[in-house]
Design an enzyme around this catalytic site. Structure first.
Site, mmCIF file in Angstrom:
data_model
loop_
_atom_site.group_PDB
_atom_site.id
_atom_site.type_symbol
_atom_site.label_atom_id
_atom_site.label_comp_id
_atom_site.label_asym_id
_atom_site.label_seq_id
_atom_site.Cartn_x
_atom_site.Cartn_y
_atom_site.Cartn_z
ATOM 1 N N HIS A 137 0.815 -1.209 0.000
ATOM 2 C CA HIS A 137 0.000 0.000 0.000
ATOM 3 C C HIS A 137 0.856 1.270 0.000
ATOM 4 C CE1 HIS A 137 -3.363 2.602 0.569
ATOM 5 N NE2 HIS A 137 -2.900 3.063 1.716
ATOM 6 N N CYS A 138 2.135 1.176 0.382
ATOM 7 C CA CYS A 138 2.930 2.392 0.603
ATOM 8 C C CYS A 138 3.829 2.779 -0.562
ATOM 9 C CB CYS A 138 3.792 2.227 1.861
ATOM 10 S SG CYS A 138 2.822 2.170 3.388
ATOM 11 N N ILE A 139 4.783 1.923 -0.897
ATOM 12 C CA ILE A 139 5.881 2.333 -1.768
ATOM 13 C C ILE A 139 5.417 2.710 -3.189
ATOM 14 C CG2 ILE A 139 8.214 1.756 -2.566
ATOM 15 C CD1 ILE A 139 7.912 1.869 0.489
ATOM 16 N N ASP A 170 2.650 6.225 -2.202
ATOM 17 C CA ASP A 170 2.912 7.409 -1.389
ATOM 18 C C ASP A 170 3.761 8.476 -2.078
ATOM 19 O OD1 ASP A 170 1.485 5.958 0.380
ATOM 20 O OD2 ASP A 170 3.116 5.557 1.772
#
Length: 436
Positions: free
Chosen positions: A272-274, A277
């Site tokens: 979900h992040c890299i 974001d």
């Protein structure tokens, strides 16, 4: 006693009730930690199925055992879809998704909708903490005016903080308690309350000067990783053309005791992040007339990796006198990283879609994902194939996309006709193994 002093005392004495909005990969471990140290926790989620599972002591995340959920239930934890229960809580911690829309722009609708649902139930003494990754300014611009709509003053009557999540699902070396927690407050009083909220459950608190600084800290962490993965993915392509094993090079480089951090190439970014974001900062930077070239370039490189891997698959099949069209391809591992069941933004799914689009017949094996889950943008009506010698041998190619520890790599090497290795598991050259 002032509102500030009364609120601080509640957290110190563990009399505070912790409310967590969003019971996923971030909210659930946080709930378990607060429950484990003696707080009463109320979990709020819009998914009635999740709520029912939790209330019967079941877990829907593989690395979180059902026994832990049952233990939290026995200690007073309850889950609900009723946002009015927020009035019973002293802390309202928001752990909701912040995806990108189809134009690769921030979608903070989950944050805004959650805040709007909590807003009618705010009262004096509440602390609101946003943990979702977002662009600098979100807490100030979106949450602050909504929090003060009912006449309560942030910093005096209620308290607003931003504290980014730092969960790493499946990492045995770190847990919620041991990962340092960055906290930024809208005012000095907000920061004091934020520290009081988290210091009871987390070993080390890192206070920063503002919510914006905390928001930017989270983005820098993930942009640092995305840019370095983009660099090593580009190096992989160059090294491959030169007949050099990039994994050997990274292993050699990391023996330098200073100035180098090892990042390994792969089939693309997941989680979900890299992959997501960095584009929150890219989008916000435009407001200031800035163009974030490093971030956008690394994004281009990383997004191109699934196509690079499929190109290597096509080369391998071509060498065997076959086309990808009508070839049977088994994808090994569809979670976004090893040893978890998390499918968010998994590059494996993009690889599967590319194979299918080119006429290949795709299947998968993943011990952590027995049935292909419902996803917002992707769907395959598939279940995990049996991991047997006979089944491996029945496919024209086996594509290693996620290197789970539970795979028997010797069995794969022995029985697969063609192996496309995107994770560097096979270091010794072999005629039927292609590094991708």
């Amino acid at each position: 006693m002032s509102t500030l002093q009364a609120t601080l005392a509640k957290f110190k004495n563990k009399e505070a009730v912790i409310g967590i909005a969003g019971l996923g990969y971030v909210g659930l471990p946080l709930m378990l930690r607060y429950s484990g140290v003696g707080y009463r926790v109320i979990g709020i989620d819009i998914d009635a199925e999740k709520v029912n599972q939790l209330n019967t002591g079941k877990s829907y995340i593989e690395h979180i055992p059902a026994e832990k959920i049952a233990g939290a239930r026995a200690s007073g934890f309850e889950a609900t879809t009723d946002f009015s229960r927020a009035a019973e809580c002293d802390a309202l911690v928001m752990c909701v998704p912040t995806p990108l829309n189809k134009y690769r722009e921030p979608d903070i609708s989950f944050v805004i909708n959650t805040m709007n649902a909590l807003k009618p139930h705010l009262r004096t003494g509440h602390v609101i903490s946003l943990e979702s990754t977002t662009y600098p300014g979100t807490t100030e611009e979106e949450l602050l005016p909504r929090a003060e709509e009912g006449g309560l003053k942030v910093g005096e009557d209620l308290f607003l903080v931003y504290s980014p999540e730092r969960e790493d699902p499946g990492n045995p070396d770190f847990e919620t308690r041991t990962i340092p927690k960055v906290v930024g407050g809208h005012t000095r009083a907000c920061l004091e309350v934020g520290v009081a909220l988290y210091e009871q459950a987390i070993d080390h608190i890192v206070p920063v000067s503002s919510t914006k600084a905390a928001e930017m800290t989270k983005l820098l962490e993930n942009i640092h990783r995305a840019v370095n993965i983009g660099l090593v993915n580009e190096m992989k392509i160059v090294a491959d053309r030169m007949g050099i094993d990039i994994f050997e090079v990274v292993d050699a480089a990391k023996t330098k005791p200073f100035g180098f951090t090892a990042y390994y190439p792969g089939p693309g970014l997941g989680g979900h992040c890299i992959p997501i974001d960095p584009f929150y900062l890219t989008w916000k930077a435009r407001e200031y007339g800035l163009h974030t070239r490093f971030i956008e370039l690394s994004g281009e490189v990383n997004r191109a990796m699934p196509e690079y891997v499929v190109g290597k698959l096509m080369d391998g099949l071509n060498d065997a006198g076959k086309s990808l069209k009508n070839s049977k391809v088994l994808v090994l591992g569809i979670a976004y990283k090893k040893n978890v069941d998390d499918m968010r933004e998994s590059p494996s799914v993009k690889i599967m879609e590319l194979i299918e689009a080119k006429g290949g017949i795709v299947a998968y094996t993943d011990p952590h994902v027995p049935v292909f889950p419902k996803m917002r943008e992707h769907h395959f009506d598939l279940s995990s194939e049996p991991f047997t010698a006979e089944n491996l041998a029945s496919f024209d190619a086996v594509l290693l996309a996620t290197d789970h520890d539970r795979f028997d790599y010797d069995l794969i090497k022995q029985h697969a006709k063609l192996i496309i290795d995107s994770r560097g598991k096979y270091r010794e050259p072999a005629a039927h193994i292609i590094k991708a």
